[in-house]
Scaffold this motif. Structure first.
Motif, PDB file in Angstrom:
ATOM      1  N   ILE A   1       4.495 136.307  58.368  1.00 48.68           N
ATOM      2  CA  ILE A   1       3.571 135.791  59.382  1.00 48.68           C
ATOM      3  C   ILE A   1       4.046 134.464  59.956  1.00 48.68           C
ATOM      4  CG2 ILE A   1       1.595 136.964  58.334  1.00 48.68           C
ATOM      5  CD1 ILE A   1       0.748 134.076  57.339  1.00 48.68           C
ATOM      6  N   ARG A   2       5.056 133.854  59.308  1.00 52.26           N
ATOM      7  CA  ARG A   2       5.558 132.575  59.812  1.00 52.26           C
ATOM      8  C   ARG A   2       6.918 132.287  59.199  1.00 52.26           C
ATOM      9  NH1 ARG A   2       2.638 126.559  59.706  1.00 52.26           N
ATOM     10  NH2 ARG A   2       4.340 125.493  60.807  1.00 52.26           N
ATOM     11  N   VAL A   3       7.794 131.669  60.000  1.00 52.29           N
ATOM     12  CA  VAL A   3       9.093 131.207  59.528  1.00 52.29           C
ATOM     13  C   VAL A   3       9.259 129.758  59.940  1.00 52.29           C
ATOM     14  CG1 VAL A   3      11.590 131.497  59.653  1.00 52.29           C
ATOM     15  CG2 VAL A   3      10.120 133.498  59.741  1.00 52.29           C
ATOM     16  N   PHE A   4       9.681 128.922  59.002  1.00 49.98           N
ATOM     17  CA  PHE A   4      10.018 127.531  59.291  1.00 49.98           C
ATOM     18  C   PHE A   4      11.482 127.350  58.903  1.00 49.98           C
ATOM     19  CE2 PHE A   4      10.301 122.961  58.343  1.00 49.98           C
ATOM     20  CZ  PHE A   4       9.702 122.418  59.467  1.00 49.98           C
ATOM     21  N   LYS A   5      12.348 127.269  59.918  1.00 45.16           N
ATOM     22  CA  LYS A   5      13.783 127.214  59.676  1.00 45.16           C
ATOM     23  C   LYS A   5      14.224 125.782  59.354  1.00 45.16           C
ATOM     24  CE  LYS A   5      16.109 130.368  60.366  1.00 45.16           C
ATOM     25  NZ  LYS A   5      16.503 131.503  59.484  1.00 45.16           N
ATOM     26  N   ASN A   6      15.315 125.684  58.608  1.00 46.01           N
ATOM     27  CA  ASN A   6      15.931 124.385  58.349  1.00 46.01           C
ATOM     28  C   ASN A   6      16.591 123.901  59.638  1.00 46.01           C
ATOM     29  OD1 ASN A   6      17.459 122.175  57.556  1.00 46.01           O
ATOM     30  ND2 ASN A   6      18.061 123.077  55.605  1.00 46.01           N
ATOM     31  N   SER A   7      16.044 122.824  60.210  1.00 45.23           N
ATOM     32  CA  SER A   7      16.564 122.266  61.465  1.00 45.23           C
ATOM     33  C   SER A   7      16.992 120.820  61.272  1.00 45.23           C
ATOM     34  CB  SER A   7      15.500 122.376  62.574  1.00 45.23           C
ATOM     35  OG  SER A   7      15.153 123.715  62.823  1.00 45.23           O
ATOM     36  N   LYS A   8      17.588 120.538  60.124  1.00 47.40           N
ATOM     37  CA  LYS A   8      18.041 119.169  59.861  1.00 47.40           C
ATOM     38  C   LYS A   8      19.069 118.706  60.879  1.00 47.40           C
ATOM     39  CE  LYS A   8      18.349 117.167  56.058  1.00 47.40           C
ATOM     40  NZ  LYS A   8      18.875 116.669  54.749  1.00 47.40           N
ATOM     41  N   ASP A   9      19.839 119.651  61.427  1.00 46.76           N
ATOM     42  CA  ASP A   9      20.825 119.283  62.438  1.00 46.76           C
ATOM     43  C   ASP A   9      20.171 118.806  63.730  1.00 46.76           C
ATOM     44  OD1 ASP A   9      19.941 122.000  62.636  1.00 46.76           O
ATOM     45  OD2 ASP A   9      21.481 122.331  64.159  1.00 46.76           O
ATOM     46  N   LEU A  10      18.865 119.088  63.890  1.00 52.59           N
ATOM     47  CA  LEU A  10      18.109 118.609  65.046  1.00 52.59           C
ATOM     48  C   LEU A  10      17.296 117.366  64.719  1.00 52.59           C
ATOM     49  CD1 LEU A  10      16.771 122.027  66.455  1.00 52.59           C
ATOM     50  CD2 LEU A  10      18.830 120.762  67.131  1.00 52.59           C
ATOM     51  N   GLY A  11      17.500 116.821  63.521  1.00 51.94           N
ATOM     52  CA  GLY A  11      16.784 115.623  63.112  1.00 51.94           C
ATOM     53  C   GLY A  11      15.427 115.886  62.501  1.00 51.94           C
ATOM     54  N   VAL A  12      15.168 117.133  62.103  1.00 52.66           N
ATOM     55  CA  VAL A  12      13.884 117.508  61.514  1.00 52.66           C
ATOM     56  C   VAL A  12      14.040 117.581  60.000  1.00 52.66           C
ATOM     57  CG1 VAL A  12      12.079 119.274  61.427  1.00 52.66           C
ATOM     58  CG2 VAL A  12      13.304 118.833  63.569  1.00 52.66           C
ATOM     59  N   ARG A  13      13.167 116.924  59.283  1.00 51.55           N
ATOM     60  CA  ARG A  13      13.231 116.965  57.827  1.00 51.55           C
ATOM     61  C   ARG A  13      12.847 118.351  57.326  1.00 51.55           C
ATOM     62  NH1 ARG A  13      11.033 111.328  55.225  1.00 51.55           N
ATOM     63  NH2 ARG A  13      11.805 112.429  53.371  1.00 51.55           N
ATOM     64  N   PHE A  14      13.490 118.744  56.233  1.00 47.77           N
ATOM     65  CA  PHE A  14      13.239 120.045  55.633  1.00 47.77           C
ATOM     66  C   PHE A  14      13.114 119.855  54.123  1.00 47.77           C
ATOM     67  CE2 PHE A  14      14.530 124.106  53.750  1.00 47.77           C
ATOM     68  CZ  PHE A  14      13.805 125.015  54.512  1.00 47.77           C
ATOM     69  N   PRO A  15      12.167 120.543  53.462  1.00 44.39           N
ATOM     70  CA  PRO A  15      12.038 120.405  52.009  1.00 44.39           C
ATOM     71  C   PRO A  15      13.266 120.948  51.284  1.00 44.39           C
ATOM     72  CG  PRO A  15      10.057 121.379  52.977  1.00 44.39           C
ATOM     73  CD  PRO A  15      11.128 121.412  54.030  1.00 44.39           C
ATOM     74  N   PHE A  16      14.065 120.057  50.695  1.00 41.12           N
ATOM     75  CA  PHE A  16      15.260 120.533  50.011  1.00 41.12           C
ATOM     76  C   PHE A  16      15.609 119.734  48.755  1.00 41.12           C
ATOM     77  CE2 PHE A  16      17.065 116.975  52.189  1.00 41.12           C
ATOM     78  CZ  PHE A  16      18.193 116.609  51.478  1.00 41.12           C
ATOM     79  N   ASP A  17      14.969 118.572  48.552  1.00 38.23           N
ATOM     80  CA  ASP A  17      15.368 117.759  47.405  1.00 38.23           C
ATOM     81  C   ASP A  17      14.188 117.205  46.611  1.00 38.23           C
ATOM     82  OD1 ASP A  17      14.414 115.920  49.211  1.00 38.23           O
ATOM     83  OD2 ASP A  17      16.147 114.576  49.095  1.00 38.23           O
ATOM     84  N   GLN A  18      12.997 117.783  46.814  1.00 35.93           N
ATOM     85  CA  GLN A  18      11.821 117.386  46.037  1.00 35.93           C
ATOM     86  C   GLN A  18      11.209 118.628  45.386  1.00 35.93           C
ATOM     87  OE1 GLN A  18       9.333 113.905  47.428  1.00 35.93           O
ATOM     88  NE2 GLN A  18       9.820 114.794  49.416  1.00 35.93           N
ATOM     89  N   PRO A  19      11.374 118.798  44.086  1.00 33.61           N
ATOM     90  CA  PRO A  19      10.740 119.932  43.412  1.00 33.61           C
ATOM     91  C   PRO A  19       9.232 119.930  43.628  1.00 33.61           C
ATOM     92  CG  PRO A  19      12.344 118.895  41.977  1.00 33.61           C
ATOM     93  CD  PRO A  19      12.184 117.980  43.164  1.00 33.61           C
ATOM     94  N   MET A  20       8.669 121.115  43.690  1.00 34.22           N
ATOM     95  CA  MET A  20       7.239 121.261  43.944  1.00 34.22           C
ATOM     96  C   MET A  20       6.558 122.032  42.822  1.00 34.22           C
ATOM     97  SD  MET A  20       6.842 122.008  47.996  1.00 34.22           S
ATOM     98  CE  MET A  20       8.254 121.990  49.099  1.00 34.22           C
ATOM     99  N   LYS A  21       5.322 121.669  42.586  1.00 33.26           N
ATOM    100  CA  LYS A  21       4.439 122.460  41.748  1.00 33.26           C
ATOM    101  C   LYS A  21       3.617 123.381  42.646  1.00 33.26           C
ATOM    102  CE  LYS A  21       3.952 119.241  37.852  1.00 33.26           C
ATOM    103  NZ  LYS A  21       4.530 120.165  36.840  1.00 33.26           N
ATOM    104  N   ILE A  22       3.053 124.421  42.047  1.00 30.02           N
ATOM    105  CA  ILE A  22       2.214 125.353  42.789  1.00 30.02           C
ATOM    106  C   ILE A  22       0.760 125.088  42.420  1.00 30.02           C
ATOM    107  CG2 ILE A  22       1.702 127.759  43.302  1.00 30.02           C
ATOM    108  CD1 ILE A  22       4.995 126.983  41.686  1.00 30.02           C
ATOM    109  N   TYR A  23      -0.072 124.968  43.427  1.00 29.55           N
ATOM    110  CA  TYR A  23      -1.486 124.639  43.243  1.00 29.55           C
ATOM    111  C   TYR A  23      -2.362 125.723  43.868  1.00 29.55           C
ATOM    112  CZ  TYR A  23       0.345 119.949  42.304  1.00 29.55           C
ATOM    113  OH  TYR A  23       1.044 118.878  41.788  1.00 29.55           O
ATOM    114  N   ASN A  24      -3.525 125.937  43.254  1.00 31.23           N
ATOM    115  CA  ASN A  24      -4.523 126.869  43.768  1.00 31.23           C
ATOM    116  C   ASN A  24      -5.892 126.247  43.560  1.00 31.23           C
ATOM    117  OD1 ASN A  24      -2.921 129.723  44.058  1.00 31.23           O
ATOM    118  ND2 ASN A  24      -2.138 128.523  42.345  1.00 31.23           N
ATOM    119  N   SER A  25      -6.777 126.419  44.538  1.00 31.09           N
ATOM    120  CA  SER A  25      -8.085 125.781  44.409  1.00 31.09           C
ATOM    121  C   SER A  25      -9.119 126.457  45.301  1.00 31.09           C
ATOM    122  CB  SER A  25      -7.997 124.291  44.761  1.00 31.09           C
ATOM    123  OG  SER A  25      -7.529 124.115  46.092  1.00 31.09           O
ATOM    124  N   LEU A  26     -10.361 126.233  44.958  1.00 32.23           N
ATOM    125  CA  LEU A  26     -11.505 126.626  45.780  1.00 32.23           C
ATOM    126  C   LEU A  26     -12.388 125.402  45.885  1.00 32.23           C
ATOM    127  CD1 LEU A  26     -13.320 128.691  47.246  1.00 32.23           C
ATOM    128  CD2 LEU A  26     -14.246 129.332  44.999  1.00 32.23           C
TER     129      LEU A  26
END
Length: 293
Positions: A169-194
Motif C-alpha cells: 500500500i506504500r513504498v518509501f524509497k531510500n533517497s539519500k542521494d537527494l538529501g533525504v534522510r532514510f532509516p539505516f543506522d538506528q535500530p528500532m523496537k516494535i510497538y503496539n498499542s490501543l
C-alpha cells in the motif's frame, strides 16, 4: 508430448514467480511471549490460546500496549490484527517501529477509529531524524473488524514497504542521494498499542470517544519478527547483505506489486502528502521517485 507439458509447466512457473517471487516470506505464527512483553496497564491485556492471541482493552481510565524484547536494524515484521468493532471513534490502534533517540526514526501503521457505519482509516507515516509529516491515508477494501488481517513492514537499505495482506500500500524509497534522510543506522523496537486520541483521530477531533461503548477491544496475533537484532547503539547490521530481505529481488517492487499498489492509490487513497501542495507547496524530493506522482 511429455516435453511439451514440461515446457508449459516451466512457463507457468516462471509467470507465477514473476508475480510472487519478490513477495516477503509467509510469517510463522509464534506466541506473544517469545518476542514481546507488555509495557503499561498490564491488566488491560487479555491472553487467549496459550498466549497465541491477545486482546488490548481501552476504557476511560487507560489504554495499553506492548513492545518487542529486541531492537532490529532491517527485516520483515508483521502483526495480525482485528480492529475495534462498532463505534470506535476517537480510538487509535497502532503497530509501529521506532528508535530510541530524540532524533528518532519511525515507521507507523495507525488505524483511526470511526463512528458506526463509517470506514476505518489506515494512516501510515515515516519519521527520519525525528521529523515526520509524511502521512498517507487509505480506506481499506474490507471490514477490518470482522476478521484478522496481516499488516507488515519490509525494511531494508533500499526501501520501506507497507503491506496489507501481502498487498503493498506504500513504498518509501531510500533517497539519500537527494538529501533525504532514510532509516539505516538506528535500530528500532516494535510497538503496539490501543489508546484514546479523540483530539485528532476521527474527523480531525470533531468526533469524540463515546465511553458508554467501552471497553474498546482490539485483537492481535501472529507476533512475527524476522530481523537483524542489534543493540540500540549499533550502526550497522552484522548480517548486512546476507539476509533474505537484502537480496536483489527485495530492493524494489516487482511489476505485479507495482500494479497492486497503483490499484490501492487509484481506488482507496484519500490523502498523500506528496500531492498536498496547500500544506507542502514544494514537492518533497523523495516524492520525485514515486512512479505515480
Amino acid at each position: 508430448m511429455g516435453s511439451q507439458i514440461w515446457t508449459l509447466f516451466l512457463i507457468l512457473a516462471s509467470l507465477a514467480c514473476a508475480a510472487h517471487c519478490a513477495a516477503p516470506r509467509t510469517p510463522v505464527p509464534v506466541p506473544f511471549g517469545r518476542n514481546y512483553y507488555p509495557t503499561w496497564a498490564f491488566d488491560h491485556i487479555k491472553y487467549f490460546n496459550g498466549g497465541s492471541e491477545i486482546q488490548l482493552h481501552l476504557d476511560k481510565y487507560t489504554g495499553t500496549g506492548f513492545q518487542s524484547k529486541g531492537s532490529y536494524l532491517f527485516g520483515h515484521f508483521s502483526m495480525d490484527i482485528k480492529m475495534v468493532p462498532g463505534d470506535s471513534a476517537g480510538t487509535v490502534t497502532a503497530f509501529y517501529l521506532s528508535s530510541q533517540n530524540s532524533e528518532h526514526d519511525e515507521i507507523d501503521f495507525e488505524f483511526l477509529g470511526n463512528r458506526s457505519g463509517q470506514p476505518y482509516i489506515l494512516q501510515t507515516n515515516v519519521f527520519t531524524g525525528g521529523k515526520g509529516d509524511k502521512e498517507q491515508r487509505i480506506f481499506l477494501w474490507f471490514d477490518p473488524t470482522k476478521a484478522f488481517h496481516r499488516y507488515s513492514v519490509l525494511w531494508n537499505l533500499y526501501q520501506i514497504v507497507f503491506f496489507v495482506d501481502d498487498v503493498p500500500i506504500r513504498v518509501f524509497k531510500n533517497s539519500k542521494d537527494l538529501g533525504v534522510r532514510f532509516p539505516f543506522d538506528q535500530p528500532m523496537k516494535i510497538y503496539n498499542s490501543l489508546w484514546n486520541a479523540d483530539d485528532w483521530a476521527t474527523r480531525g477531533g470533531l468526533e469524540k470517544t463515546d465511553w458508554s461503548k467501552a471497553p474498546f477491544i482490539a485483537s492481535y496475533k501472529g507476533f512475527h519478527i524476522d530481523g537483524c537484532e542489534a543493540s540500540v547503539n549499533a550502526k550497522f547490521c552484522a548480517t548486512q547483505g546476507k539476509s533474505w530481505w537484502d537480496q536483489p529481488e527485495f530492493r524494489d517492487l516487482d511489476a505485479a506489486q507495482w500494479r497492486r499498489l497503483r490499484w490501492v492509490r487509484q481506488k482507496y487513497t484519500i490523502y498523500n502528502y506528496c500531492t498536498d501542495r496547500k500544506r507542502i507547496p514544494i514537492l518533497p524530493p523523495e516524492c520525485k521517485r514515486d512512479r505515480d506522482i
